[in-house]
Design a protein around this motif. Structure first.
Motif, PDB file in Angstrom:
ATOM      1  N   GLN A  31       0.870  -1.177   0.000  1.00  0.00           N
ATOM      2  CA  GLN A  31       0.000   0.000   0.000  1.00  0.00           C
ATOM      3  C   GLN A  31       0.906   1.226   0.000  1.00  0.00           C
ATOM      4  O   GLN A  31       1.459   1.596   1.020  1.00  0.00           O
ATOM      5  N   VAL A  32       1.041   1.819  -1.152  1.00  0.00           N
ATOM      6  CA  VAL A  32       2.011   2.886  -1.361  1.00  0.00           C
ATOM      7  C   VAL A  32       1.330   4.246  -1.265  1.00  0.00           C
ATOM      8  O   VAL A  32       0.340   4.495  -1.954  1.00  0.00           O
ATOM      9  N   ALA A  33       1.870   5.113  -0.422  1.00  0.00           N
ATOM     10  CA  ALA A  33       1.346   6.476  -0.302  1.00  0.00           C
ATOM     11  C   ALA A  33       1.718   7.276  -1.549  1.00  0.00           C
ATOM     12  O   ALA A  33       2.712   6.983  -2.222  1.00  0.00           O
ATOM     13  N   LYS A  34       0.929   8.276  -1.850  1.00  0.00           N
ATOM     14  CA  LYS A  34       1.144   9.058  -3.074  1.00  0.00           C
ATOM     15  C   LYS A  34       2.532   9.693  -3.113  1.00  0.00           C
ATOM     16  O   LYS A  34       3.153   9.771  -4.172  1.00  0.00           O
ATOM     17  N   GLU A  35       3.045  10.129  -1.962  1.00  0.00           N
ATOM     18  CA  GLU A  35       4.361  10.773  -1.961  1.00  0.00           C
ATOM     19  C   GLU A  35       5.499   9.788  -2.253  1.00  0.00           C
ATOM     20  O   GLU A  35       6.606  10.190  -2.576  1.00  0.00           O
ATOM     21  N   PHE A  36       5.222   8.495  -2.166  1.00  0.00           N
ATOM     22  CA  PHE A  36       6.222   7.480  -2.492  1.00  0.00           C
ATOM     23  C   PHE A  36       6.318   7.235  -3.996  1.00  0.00           C
ATOM     24  O   PHE A  36       7.304   6.700  -4.474  1.00  0.00           O
ATOM     25  N   LEU A  37       5.281   7.597  -4.715  1.00  0.00           N
ATOM     26  CA  LEU A  37       5.212   7.258  -6.134  1.00  0.00           C
ATOM     27  C   LEU A  37       6.214   8.046  -6.960  1.00  0.00           C
ATOM     28  O   LEU A  37       6.451   9.230  -6.727  1.00  0.00           O
ATOM     29  N   ASP A  38       6.768   7.367  -7.940  1.00  0.00           N
ATOM     30  CA  ASP A  38       7.662   7.980  -8.907  1.00  0.00           C
ATOM     31  C   ASP A  38       6.851   8.945  -9.769  1.00  0.00           C
ATOM     32  O   ASP A  38       5.633   8.799  -9.902  1.00  0.00           O
ATOM     33  N   LYS A  39       7.518   9.908 -10.370  1.00  0.00           N
ATOM     34  CA  LYS A  39       6.796  10.911 -11.168  1.00  0.00           C
ATOM     35  C   LYS A  39       5.992  10.282 -12.305  1.00  0.00           C
ATOM     36  O   LYS A  39       4.973  10.813 -12.710  1.00  0.00           O
ATOM     37  N   ASP A  40       6.439   9.124 -12.789  1.00  0.00           N
ATOM     38  CA  ASP A  40       5.711   8.444 -13.864  1.00  0.00           C
ATOM     39  C   ASP A  40       4.368   7.887 -13.399  1.00  0.00           C
ATOM     40  O   ASP A  40       3.489   7.631 -14.213  1.00  0.00           O
ATOM     41  N   THR A  57      -4.219 -11.395  -1.230  1.00  0.00           N
ATOM     42  CA  THR A  57      -4.526 -12.005   0.062  1.00  0.00           C
ATOM     43  C   THR A  57      -3.866 -11.239   1.198  1.00  0.00           C
ATOM     44  O   THR A  57      -4.190 -11.452   2.350  1.00  0.00           O
ATOM     45  N   ASP A  58      -2.949 -10.348   0.848  1.00  0.00           N
ATOM     46  CA  ASP A  58      -2.205  -9.631   1.875  1.00  0.00           C
ATOM     47  C   ASP A  58      -1.851  -8.231   1.384  1.00  0.00           C
ATOM     48  O   ASP A  58      -1.491  -8.047   0.226  1.00  0.00           O
ATOM     49  N   VAL A  59      -1.963  -7.264   2.270  1.00  0.00           N
ATOM     50  CA  VAL A  59      -1.598  -5.885   1.957  1.00  0.00           C
ATOM     51  C   VAL A  59      -0.557  -5.439   2.978  1.00  0.00           C
ATOM     52  O   VAL A  59      -0.744  -5.597   4.179  1.00  0.00           O
ATOM     53  N   ILE A  60       0.533  -4.899   2.478  1.00  0.00           N
ATOM     54  CA  ILE A  60       1.596  -4.395   3.345  1.00  0.00           C
ATOM     55  C   ILE A  60       1.497  -2.878   3.359  1.00  0.00           C
ATOM     56  O   ILE A  60       1.669  -2.225   2.330  1.00  0.00           O
ATOM     57  N   VAL A  61       1.205  -2.335   4.521  1.00  0.00           N
ATOM     58  CA  VAL A  61       1.084  -0.888   4.667  1.00  0.00           C
ATOM     59  C   VAL A  61       2.456  -0.336   5.032  1.00  0.00           C
ATOM     60  O   VAL A  61       3.091  -0.795   5.981  1.00  0.00           O
ATOM     61  N   LEU A  62       2.899   0.635   4.260  1.00  0.00           N
ATOM     62  CA  LEU A  62       4.199   1.252   4.505  1.00  0.00           C
ATOM     63  C   LEU A  62       4.043   2.468   5.409  1.00  0.00           C
ATOM     64  O   LEU A  62       3.066   3.209   5.295  1.00  0.00           O
ATOM     65  N   ASN A  63       5.008   2.658   6.292  1.00  0.00           N
ATOM     66  CA  ASN A  63       5.010   3.837   7.158  1.00  0.00           C
ATOM     67  C   ASN A  63       5.257   5.091   6.341  1.00  0.00           C
ATOM     68  O   ASN A  63       6.002   5.061   5.359  1.00  0.00           O
ATOM     69  N   LYS A  64       4.663   6.192   6.780  1.00  0.00           N
ATOM     70  CA  LYS A  64       5.029   7.481   6.195  1.00  0.00           C
ATOM     71  C   LYS A  64       6.361   7.879   6.809  1.00  0.00           C
ATOM     72  O   LYS A  64       6.561   7.752   8.013  1.00  0.00           O
ATOM     73  N   LEU A  65       7.246   8.333   5.976  1.00  0.00           N
ATOM     74  CA  LEU A  65       8.568   8.739   6.457  1.00  0.00           C
ATOM     75  C   LEU A  65       8.564  10.226   6.788  1.00  0.00           C
ATOM     76  O   LEU A  65       7.969  11.025   6.055  1.00  0.00           O
ATOM     77  N   ASN A  66       9.219  10.579   7.885  1.00  0.00           N
ATOM     78  CA  ASN A  66       9.303  11.989   8.269  1.00  0.00           C
ATOM     79  C   ASN A  66      10.003  12.807   7.190  1.00  0.00           C
ATOM     80  O   ASN A  66       9.612  13.924   6.898  1.00  0.00           O
ATOM     81  N   LYS A  67      11.049  12.218   6.630  1.00  0.00           N
ATOM     82  CA  LYS A  67      11.794  12.883   5.564  1.00  0.00           C
ATOM     83  C   LYS A  67      12.062  11.852   4.477  1.00  0.00           C
ATOM     84  O   LYS A  67      12.642  10.803   4.745  1.00  0.00           O
ATOM     85  N   LEU A  68      11.628  12.155   3.273  1.00  0.00           N
ATOM     86  CA  LEU A  68      11.855  11.230   2.169  1.00  0.00           C
ATOM     87  C   LEU A  68      13.333  11.229   1.791  1.00  0.00           C
ATOM     88  O   LEU A  68      13.965  12.285   1.756  1.00  0.00           O
ATOM     89  N   PRO A  69      13.890  10.054   1.513  1.00  0.00           N
ATOM     90  CA  PRO A  69      15.302   9.988   1.127  1.00  0.00           C
ATOM     91  C   PRO A  69      15.557  10.752  -0.172  1.00  0.00           C
ATOM     92  O   PRO A  69      14.698  10.807  -1.049  1.00  0.00           O
ATOM     93  N   GLU A  70      16.728  11.320  -0.245  1.00  0.00           N
ATOM     94  CA  GLU A  70      17.130  12.016  -1.466  1.00  0.00           C
ATOM     95  C   GLU A  70      18.362  11.322  -2.025  1.00  0.00           C
ATOM     96  O   GLU A  70      19.269  10.952  -1.286  1.00  0.00           O
ATOM     97  N   PHE A  71      18.367  11.171  -3.335  1.00  0.00           N
ATOM     98  CA  PHE A  71      19.471  10.502  -4.014  1.00  0.00           C
ATOM     99  C   PHE A  71      19.942  11.358  -5.188  1.00  0.00           C
ATOM    100  O   PHE A  71      19.664  11.030  -6.342  1.00  0.00           O
TER     101      PHE A  71
END
Length: 141
Positions: A31-40, A57-71
């Protein structure tokens, strides 16, 4: 704990497909939050992610990160490019990603999973798989 470890394994599944598609034999969905999504996938990612909801059969909920990683370096490598540790620029990219993954505190597996999921969505799959593997070997997960 077992569920989180299974989630880590699923990050290796079909690395050239986006994380918003089902993974593994059980068709597990992250379960991906919108801010995790790539621009595409910003506009259609949630729709694609929800489309598979009935089949899973299973959904994995991801934590919201306080600060998104930058690369800044690693994000320059196109997703369809070949990654090689024999290239000094690729070594620098890998170092950058590893520093981010290893900076997540040892006792915060959910945050590590979320950081890895974000990284997987935004980086070259070969670069991510290498860095993810090395990070897991250096942690006591």
């Amino acid at each position: 704990m077992e569920r989180v470890l299974k989630s880590f394994n699923l990050l290796f599944d079909r690395p050239f497909e986006p994380l918003i598609t089902p993974k593994g034999e059980d068709k597990t969905v992250f379960q991906v939050a919108k801010e995790f999504l790539d621009k595409d996938y910003q506009d259609i990612g949630a729709e694609i992610n929800n489309r598979f909801g009935n089949e899973t059969t299973d959904v994995i909920v991801l934590n919201k990160l306080n600060k998104l990683p930058e690369f800044p370096k690693a994000s320059k490598l196109p997703k369809d490019a070949v990654f090689s540790l024999f290239l000094p620029s690729h070594q620098e990219m890998a170092k950058e990603v590893l520093e981010v993954l290893l900076a997540v505190p040892e006792n915060q597996l959910q945050d590590l999973l979320s950081t890895c999921a974000y990284s997987r969505m935004h980086l070259n799959p070969q670069l991510f798989n290498y860095c993810f593997s090395v990070a897991l070997m250096h942690r006591s997960v």
